[in-house]
Design a protein around this motif. Structure first.
Motif, mmCIF file in Angstrom:
data_model
loop_
_atom_site.group_PDB
_atom_site.id
_atom_site.type_symbol
_atom_site.label_atom_id
_atom_site.label_comp_id
_atom_site.label_asym_id
_atom_site.label_seq_id
_atom_site.Cartn_x
_atom_site.Cartn_y
_atom_site.Cartn_z
ATOM 1 N N UNK A 1 98.444 32.774 4.024
ATOM 2 C CA UNK A 1 97.572 33.257 5.104
ATOM 3 C C UNK A 1 96.349 32.358 5.228
ATOM 4 N N UNK A 2 95.750 32.338 6.403
ATOM 5 C CA UNK A 2 94.595 31.453 6.597
ATOM 6 C C UNK A 2 93.285 32.138 6.251
ATOM 7 N N UNK A 3 93.334 33.360 5.699
ATOM 8 C CA UNK A 3 92.098 34.064 5.351
ATOM 9 C C UNK A 3 91.926 34.100 3.837
ATOM 10 N N UNK A 4 90.784 34.589 3.407
ATOM 11 C CA UNK A 4 90.487 34.651 1.988
ATOM 12 C C UNK A 4 90.835 35.990 1.359
ATOM 13 N N UNK A 5 90.219 36.247 0.212
ATOM 14 C CA UNK A 5 90.551 37.440 -0.573
ATOM 15 C C UNK A 5 90.036 38.736 0.056
ATOM 16 N N UNK A 6 89.035 38.641 0.912
ATOM 17 C CA UNK A 6 88.472 39.813 1.611
ATOM 18 C C UNK A 6 88.105 40.925 0.629
ATOM 19 N N UNK A 7 87.318 40.575 -0.381
ATOM 20 C CA UNK A 7 86.918 41.572 -1.384
ATOM 21 C C UNK A 7 86.221 42.777 -0.758
ATOM 22 N N UNK A 8 85.533 42.552 0.362
ATOM 23 C CA UNK A 8 84.757 43.635 0.973
ATOM 24 C C UNK A 8 85.627 44.767 1.506
ATOM 25 N N UNK A 9 86.891 44.474 1.818
ATOM 26 C CA UNK A 9 87.757 45.535 2.340
ATOM 27 C C UNK A 9 88.921 45.838 1.399
ATOM 28 N N UNK A 10 88.975 45.185 0.253
ATOM 29 C CA UNK A 10 90.087 45.408 -0.671
ATOM 30 C C UNK A 10 90.124 46.851 -1.143
ATOM 31 N N UNK A 11 91.312 47.414 -1.171
ATOM 32 C CA UNK A 11 91.502 48.777 -1.633
ATOM 33 C C UNK A 11 91.194 49.851 -0.615
ATOM 34 N N UNK A 12 90.838 49.451 0.608
ATOM 35 C CA UNK A 12 90.483 50.432 1.634
ATOM 36 C C UNK A 12 91.620 50.714 2.600
ATOM 37 N N UNK A 13 92.706 49.960 2.483
ATOM 38 C CA UNK A 13 93.864 50.207 3.344
ATOM 39 C C UNK A 13 93.688 49.753 4.770
ATOM 40 N N UNK A 14 92.742 48.845 5.020
ATOM 41 C CA UNK A 14 92.511 48.392 6.393
ATOM 42 C C UNK A 14 92.896 46.922 6.599
#
Length: 342
Positions: A303-316
């Motif tokens: 994927x061209x995006x990163x780890x997205x820690x800010x939304x991890x585990x939120x199901x979004x």
């Protein structure tokens, strides 16, 4: 097993990011989204915990790569890692680094051994890896190291961002902007272009690739008024490529390279540094662009995006870019197989 039936190897990435949940979501999308069979290299307990956390109902089949396809229609095939992973969404931990690297190592080994058709990687975060002793700038450089170790000769990995409307390649990748001009050489541009052309032919099926090569400075240096690098480094590279029979133009002002009319004139744009390539690619197709590593003896997409820690585990987290990476990996593997058989 026929080569066309060999599954893709998907690595879990940093388990504190969105990798586990987009892997689950990609499997759930299944045939309806055209997702090809894959297996996930991960700690099964982590995947089960993350699925529960986000409310995803998913059956998991612990398996070997050679049995993944037969499980794929009814369960998410997971090839267990030896290292365990902590489920700590949004909180990256150095303790998870061993499993993150193991997944990459084993995916590459599976691909080189013919157990996987291609490597697809979920995003990693560099800081927890560095804290655990990892000494490579990023995924791309580490994959080149693994390829070199396998072949016995130095591999040069090239990053390509592929979207529906644009393909871009950064000639210099994970270095500070202040270091770009010092690192840029005519030889590096030529080597990057040659690898790009070779893979566009064999893996993308483009018989005569057209390259647009960006200048480093504003207005491509404006005849030396804004820096001499475009005259001294970039232009000689373009001249060498043209002399070799490669369809290349440049150096071009980067600010006019990416509108629709300009994009119609080339198959890929070589850019001089990371953001010059990634900003237009992600702007045009953030949810569909795919990171492809060229120049390796195996196919790798991400994927061209990163780890997205800010939304991890939120199901979004959306799996769109991962699904695109899986589909493109399958297409490239099929093209590569057909080119080898021709």
């Amino acid at each position: 097993m026929r080569k066309a039936d060999v599954p893709l190897a998907l690595t879990v990435g940093d388990p504190s990011g969105v990798g586990p949940e987009i892997a689950v979501a990609a499997w759930q999308a299944g045939d309806g989204a055209g997702v090809p069979p894959f297996y996930l290299l991960a700690d099964p307990a982590l995947i089960e915990a993350r699925a529960r956390r986000i409310g995803a109902e998913v059956a998991i089949a612990e398996t070997l790569p050679e049995h993944a396809v037969q499980h794929f229609g009814r369960a998410l095939p997971v090839v267990p890692l030896y290292a365990r992973h902590l489920d700590s969404p949004g909180q990256p931990k150095a303790a998870n680094a061993a499993g993150t690297v193991e997944a990459i190592d084993r995916a590459v080994a599976d691909c080189l051994a013919g157990r996987a058709a291609a490597v697809v990687t979920c995003p990693i975060a560099k800081k927890p890896l560095y804290d655990a002793g990892f000494r490579f700038p990023g995924h791309t450089e580490y994959l080149a190291h693994l390829a070199s170790r396998h072949t016995g000769s130095e591999a040069t990995a090239v990053m390509l961002l592929a979207g529906p409307e644009l393909r871009t390649i950064p000639v210099t990748i994970h270095i500070a902007l202040a270091e770009v001009a010092k690192s840029l050489t005519t030889e590096l541009i030529v080597a990057t272009a040659r690898i790009t052309v070779a893979d566009l032919r064999t893996r993308f099926g483009i018989q005569r690739p057209r390259l647009a090569i960006a200048g480093l400075n504003p207005h491509a240096g404006e005849g030396g008024a804004m820096g001499m690098e475009d005259l001294a480094i970039v232009r000689p590279a373009v001249q060498m490529l043209v002399a070799e029979g490669i369809d290349a133009i440049g150096p071009l002002p980067a600010d006019t390279m990416f509108h629709p009319r300009a994009r119609a004139g080339y198959d890929a744009a070589l850019c001089m540094y990371h953001d010059q390539a990634l900003i237009p690619a992600k702007t045009l197709a953030f949810d569909e662009a795919v990171n492809v590593t060229l120049g390796l003896p195996f196919i790798r997409t991400s994927p061209d995006h990163g780890t997205a820690f800010d939304i991890a585990g939120k199901g979004v987290a959306r799996p769109d870019s991962l699904i695109a990476a899986l589909k493109l990996a399958r297409q490239l593997a099929d093209n590569d197989r057909q080119a080898a058989a021709a």
